[in-house]
Design a protein around this motif. Sequence first.
Motif, PDB file in Angstrom:
ATOM      1  N   CYS A   1      -2.054  18.885  64.291  1.00  0.00           N
ATOM      2  CA  CYS A   1      -1.213  19.032  65.490  1.00  0.00           C
ATOM      3  C   CYS A   1      -2.095  18.705  66.684  1.00  0.00           C
ATOM      4  O   CYS A   1      -3.010  19.466  67.000  1.00  0.00           O
TER       5      CYS A   1
ATOM      6  N   GLY B   1      -5.758  26.882  73.892  1.00  0.00           N
ATOM      7  CA  GLY B   1      -4.330  26.572  73.969  1.00  0.00           C
ATOM      8  C   GLY B   1      -3.929  25.550  72.916  1.00  0.00           C
ATOM      9  O   GLY B   1      -2.846  25.657  72.320  1.00  0.00           O
ATOM     10  N   GLU B   2      -4.794  24.571  72.671  1.00  0.00           N
ATOM     11  CA  GLU B   2      -4.485  23.559  71.654  1.00  0.00           C
ATOM     12  C   GLU B   2      -4.397  24.191  70.267  1.00  0.00           C
ATOM     13  O   GLU B   2      -3.528  23.852  69.465  1.00  0.00           O
TER      14      GLU B   2
ATOM     15  N   ARG C   1      -1.181  26.241  70.066  1.00  0.00           N
ATOM     16  CA  ARG C   1      -0.008  25.363  69.863  1.00  0.00           C
ATOM     17  C   ARG C   1       0.078  24.906  68.415  1.00  0.00           C
ATOM     18  O   ARG C   1       1.147  24.873  67.810  1.00  0.00           O
TER      19      ARG C   1
ATOM     20  N   THR D   1       4.030  20.753  61.938  1.00  0.00           N
ATOM     21  CA  THR D   1       2.752  20.028  61.892  1.00  0.00           C
ATOM     22  C   THR D   1       2.892  18.805  60.980  1.00  0.00           C
ATOM     23  O   THR D   1       3.836  18.711  60.190  1.00  0.00           O
TER      24      THR D   1
ATOM     25  N   ALA E   1       1.288  27.772  66.256  1.00  0.00           N
ATOM     26  CA  ALA E   1       2.735  27.976  66.414  1.00  0.00           C
ATOM     27  C   ALA E   1       3.497  26.893  65.651  1.00  0.00           C
ATOM     28  O   ALA E   1       4.506  27.178  64.979  1.00  0.00           O
ATOM     29  N   ALA E   2       3.008  25.661  65.740  1.00  0.00           N
ATOM     30  CA  ALA E   2       3.671  24.554  65.031  1.00  0.00           C
ATOM     31  C   ALA E   2       3.615  24.762  63.522  1.00  0.00           C
ATOM     32  O   ALA E   2       4.569  24.441  62.797  1.00  0.00           O
TER      33      ALA E   2
ATOM     34  N   ARG F   1      -2.476  32.975  70.448  1.00  0.00           N
ATOM     35  CA  ARG F   1      -1.527  33.071  71.569  1.00  0.00           C
ATOM     36  C   ARG F   1      -2.074  34.041  72.616  1.00  0.00           C
ATOM     37  O   ARG F   1      -1.981  33.825  73.820  1.00  0.00           O
TER      38      ARG F   1
END
Length: 305
Positions: free
Chosen positions: A294, A262-263, A266, A276, A269-270, A236
Amino acid sequence: MPSAPASCADAHSWFDVREVGQDIHMINEPGHAACYLIIGTRAALLFDSGLGIASISAVVRMLTNLPLLVVSSHHHIDHRGGNADLAAHIAVRDFCAHPAAADGGSGCAHDEADREFLRAYARAMTGVVAEFGRFAELDARYFFTLARVAHPRPLPDLTGWAVGVTPVTRTLADGEIIDLGGRHLEVLHTPGHAPDALCLFERRSGTLLSGDTVLSAAHWLHGPGADPAGFAASTRRLVNLPITRILAAHNIVCELPGHAAGEVARAAAALLEGTTTVTSGYDMLGHPVTRHECGPVTLLTPPSI
Ligand SMILES: [Zn+2]
Ligand SMILES: [Zn+2]
């Protein structure tokens, strides 16, 4: 200088060396691990030293005679296996790492590699290289994605392969700037894959040297000391940086666009949110894992998560 360790392969046939930016050289062990040499006007920095199968000091000395700093992205042996060879052949100014690697905290010491682990790695990668042959054959017939990449190196006789102790002589603080003369690298502590994980960021060029924190493929969050919550926080944090390009330590594709961070953030975080796509599987060494998908990102966690 300490005595040189055995070299199991010829450096010219083992490494794939190419310039991937202004005075940034990828010193790749294709299919295994990629190291990066960044050259300033007063000093050069080698980010990781690979497996220690061939002499990386021979390659470094072809590219620069400047004083050399060696920075380990983390303590895993595929990132510091060449440190002993560098110590034996080059007057390295410092071997740098996260403080946990210097005090041995969190199991991050740069100690001698377990012989059984080296044997397991060699067995697994022999299988991967054989499988790649079939993959490359199909690619040459139908898909044409591999034309511009170096194919995984077959493993030589590794009877004499060892990764010994090379002491860390300098620890790096989060936020510290390393000045190589004309170029500056910012140190980022990015725990998650390992407690002592570091990335280096060159703000001027937008280049992130990501180690094992951002990869094109499976991110290992199932080894000793791995921490999915820490990984989510670290990735992050990367999203807030103006990253235009990422130079990663593994896989066939090691150069990634900036948005890959960023991918991965994400996906991490998922993973924490439980959103996921989850399947059971194995890592490359045959250990059972849970696979979390994800978007284009895969994260591996222990089977219980
Ligand atoms: Zn690692
Ligand atoms: Zn690695």
